[in-house]
Motif scaffolding. Structure first.
Motif, PDB file in Angstrom:
ATOM      1  N   SER A  35      40.826  53.537  45.333  1.00  0.00           N
ATOM      2  CA  SER A  35      40.640  52.513  44.297  1.00  0.00           C
ATOM      3  C   SER A  35      39.234  51.923  44.312  1.00  0.00           C
ATOM      4  CB  SER A  35      41.663  51.384  44.484  1.00  0.00           C
ATOM      5  OG  SER A  35      41.439  50.698  45.706  1.00  0.00           O
ATOM      6  N   LYS A  36      38.469  52.156  45.381  1.00  0.00           N
ATOM      7  CA  LYS A  36      37.108  51.617  45.466  1.00  0.00           C
ATOM      8  C   LYS A  36      36.135  52.554  44.740  1.00  0.00           C
ATOM      9  CE  LYS A  36      38.388  48.324  48.366  1.00  0.00           C
ATOM     10  NZ  LYS A  36      38.608  46.941  47.911  1.00  0.00           N
ATOM     11  N   LEU A  41      31.575  51.065  47.183  1.00  0.00           N
ATOM     12  CA  LEU A  41      31.360  51.630  48.518  1.00  0.00           C
ATOM     13  C   LEU A  41      29.894  51.487  48.940  1.00  0.00           C
ATOM     14  CD1 LEU A  41      33.575  54.833  48.251  1.00  0.00           C
ATOM     15  CD2 LEU A  41      34.138  52.684  49.405  1.00  0.00           C
ATOM     16  N   GLU A  42      28.992  51.659  47.998  1.00  0.00           N
ATOM     17  CA  GLU A  42      27.575  51.476  48.308  1.00  0.00           C
ATOM     18  C   GLU A  42      27.275  50.019  48.623  1.00  0.00           C
ATOM     19  OE1 GLU A  42      23.171  52.745  46.585  1.00  0.00           O
ATOM     20  OE2 GLU A  42      24.938  52.916  45.295  1.00  0.00           O
ATOM     21  N   VAL A  60      43.277  52.727  53.840  1.00  0.00           N
ATOM     22  CA  VAL A  60      44.495  53.313  53.293  1.00  0.00           C
ATOM     23  C   VAL A  60      44.930  54.501  54.150  1.00  0.00           C
ATOM     24  CG1 VAL A  60      45.439  54.567  51.309  1.00  0.00           C
ATOM     25  CG2 VAL A  60      44.022  52.522  50.959  1.00  0.00           C
ATOM     26  N   ALA A  61      46.227  54.554  54.482  1.00  0.00           N
ATOM     27  CA  ALA A  61      46.748  55.619  55.339  1.00  0.00           C
ATOM     28  C   ALA A  61      46.828  56.953  54.608  1.00  0.00           C
ATOM     29  CB  ALA A  61      48.121  55.238  55.884  1.00  0.00           C
ATOM     30  N   GLY A  62      47.134  56.920  53.311  1.00  0.00           N
ATOM     31  CA  GLY A  62      47.274  58.145  52.536  1.00  0.00           C
ATOM     32  C   GLY A  62      45.938  58.666  52.049  1.00  0.00           C
ATOM     33  N   TYR A  63      46.016  59.540  51.061  1.00  0.00           N
ATOM     34  CA  TYR A  63      44.791  60.156  50.539  1.00  0.00           C
ATOM     35  C   TYR A  63      43.835  59.095  50.000  1.00  0.00           C
ATOM     36  CZ  TYR A  63      41.549  62.930  47.830  1.00  0.00           C
ATOM     37  OH  TYR A  63      40.394  63.479  47.333  1.00  0.00           O
ATOM     38  N   SER A 257      36.518  43.048  48.523  1.00  0.00           N
ATOM     39  CA  SER A 257      37.483  42.626  49.532  1.00  0.00           C
ATOM     40  C   SER A 257      37.891  41.189  49.281  1.00  0.00           C
ATOM     41  CB  SER A 257      36.899  42.741  50.941  1.00  0.00           C
ATOM     42  OG  SER A 257      37.839  42.328  51.904  1.00  0.00           O
ATOM     43  N   ASP A 258      39.060  40.825  49.793  1.00  0.00           N
ATOM     44  CA  ASP A 258      39.497  39.433  49.732  1.00  0.00           C
ATOM     45  C   ASP A 258      39.262  38.724  51.062  1.00  0.00           C
ATOM     46  OD1 ASP A 258      41.404  40.855  51.113  1.00  0.00           O
ATOM     47  OD2 ASP A 258      43.134  39.983  50.089  1.00  0.00           O
ATOM     48  N   HIS A 259      38.522  39.379  51.974  1.00  0.00           N
ATOM     49  CA  HIS A 259      38.134  38.789  53.259  1.00  0.00           C
ATOM     50  C   HIS A 259      36.623  38.848  53.405  1.00  0.00           C
ATOM     51  CE1 HIS A 259      42.114  38.685  55.501  1.00  0.00           C
ATOM     52  NE2 HIS A 259      42.414  39.356  54.404  1.00  0.00           N
TER      53      HIS A 259
END
Length: 269
Positions: A35-36, A41-42, A60-63, A257-259
Motif C-alpha cells: 500500500s506504500k 518509501l523514498e 506486512v507478513a504477506g506479499y 505512518s501513524d507513529h
C-alpha cells in the motif's frame, strides 16, 4: 610542546568518543507493504538515513512487506552509505490477521553482524508477536536489540510485557528493548526492568498521531519506547522526529505512518 601534546590528547579522546557512539531509529510504520507508494518509501528512506541501525515494526507478513523493505534499502543505497538488512519470518501469531514481520537495516561500515537474527522463541506462546532479536557489534561491544510490537491497548499488552524482565537473565545485560508497546512507560509493568537498570530514552513523549490536529496538538499517545541499560549506554541525544510537519495535514502524513520515528544517539560506556 606541552600545548601540542594536550591538543593531540584532546583529539584522540574526541575521536575515541565518537568511535564509541552509534545511533538507532525505532519506527512502527503502519502496514509497511504494497500500500506504500514509491514516493512514500523514498520519504521513509530520507527520514531514517541519519541512523546507523534502523528497527522497523509492522512490516506486512504477506506479499509486499519484504518487498517494501527492500525498496527502502535501495533508496538508502543511492545515498552516501552502503546498507544491509534483515527481515524476520512472520510472527507466530494466533491469527493470520495479527501476523507481522520486523526488519533491521544497518550501515555496513559502522555495524558488524556476527550472529543470526531470530524471532524470540522462549515466550512465543505467551506473546502474540514475539520480538525480533538482532545482535549488532559496534567496535568490540555487542548489543542485542529486541524489536517489539505489542497487542493493542484493548487486548492488555501488559500480559506480554511482563515477560521482558526475564530477557536480561536469559541473554545478558547488553540489551535494548524498543518498539510499540501500546502502554505508557509509567505503567507498573515496566517496574521490574527499571529495577534491572533499564531506562526509557523517551519519558512522557507522545509518539502516535491524532486523526486531526487540535490547537496545534497533533500527538495522541506515548506508546513507543526505547529502553536501554544505563550501566552500558548513555543517551547523547533522543528525538521523536516530527516528520508530519512536512505535510499539509495529518491525513497525508498518516499515509507514511501513524507513529513518529524515535532517534537515539548512544555512547558506549
Amino acid at each position: 610542546m606541552r600545548l601540542v601534546l594536550s591538543f593531540l590528547c584532546f583529539v584522540v579522546a574526541v575521536s575515541f568518543s565518537f568511535a564509541q557512539q552509534f545511533s538507532v531509529i525505532s519506527w512502527n510504520i503502519a502496514n509497511l507493504g504494497k500500500s506504500k507508494s514509491e514516493t512514500t518509501l523514498e520519504k521513509i528512506a530520507d527520514i531514517i538515513a541519519p541512523a546507523d541501525i534502523i528497527c522497523l515494526q509492522e512490516v506486512v507478513a504477506g506479499y509486499g512487506g519484504a518487498q517494501a523493505v527492500a525498496k527502502i534499502v535501495a533508496h538508502l543505497n543511492r545515498k552516501n552509505n552502503v546498507w544491509d538488512y534483515s527481515i524476520s519470518d512472520p510472527t507466530l501469531s494466533s491469527t493470520p490477521h495479527t501476523r507481522e514481520r520486523y526488519a533491521y537495516i544497518w550501515k555496513r561500515n559502522k555495524i558488524k553482524i556476527k550472529r543470526k537474527f531470530e524471532l524470540e522463541s522462549i515466550y512465543k506462546n505467551q506473546i502474540e508477536r514475539e520480538p525480533y532479536i538482532g545482535s549488532f557489534t559496534i567496535k568490540n561491544s555487542e548489543f542485542k536489540i529486541f524489536s517489539f510490537h505489542a497487542v493493542p491497548k484493548k487486548s492488555t499488552p501488559e500480559k506480554e510485557i511482563k515477560y521482558f524482565k526475564e530477557y536480561s537473565r536469559l541473554y545478558g545485560d547488553q540489551l535494548i528493548f524498543l518498539g510499540d508497546f501500546n502502554v505508557t512507560n509509567t505503567n507498573s509493568v515496566f517496574n521490574p526492568i527499571y529495577k534491572q537498570g533499564f531506562k526509557d530514552a523517551f519519558p512522557n513523549q507522545k509518539t502516535t498521531l491524532k486523526q486531526n490536529c487540535v490547537n496545534n496538538n497533533c500527538l495522541a499517545n506515548a506508546y513507543d519506547h526505547v529502553f536501554y541499560p544505563t550501566s552500558k549506554l548513555k543517551v547523547i541525544k533522543a528525538e521523536a522526529i516530527p516528520f508530519y510537519t512536512d505535510f499539509n495535514d495529518l491525513k497525508q502524513a498518516r499515509k507514511v505512518s501513524d507513529h513518529l520515528p524515535l532517534y537515539v544517539l548512544f555512547q558506549i560506556l
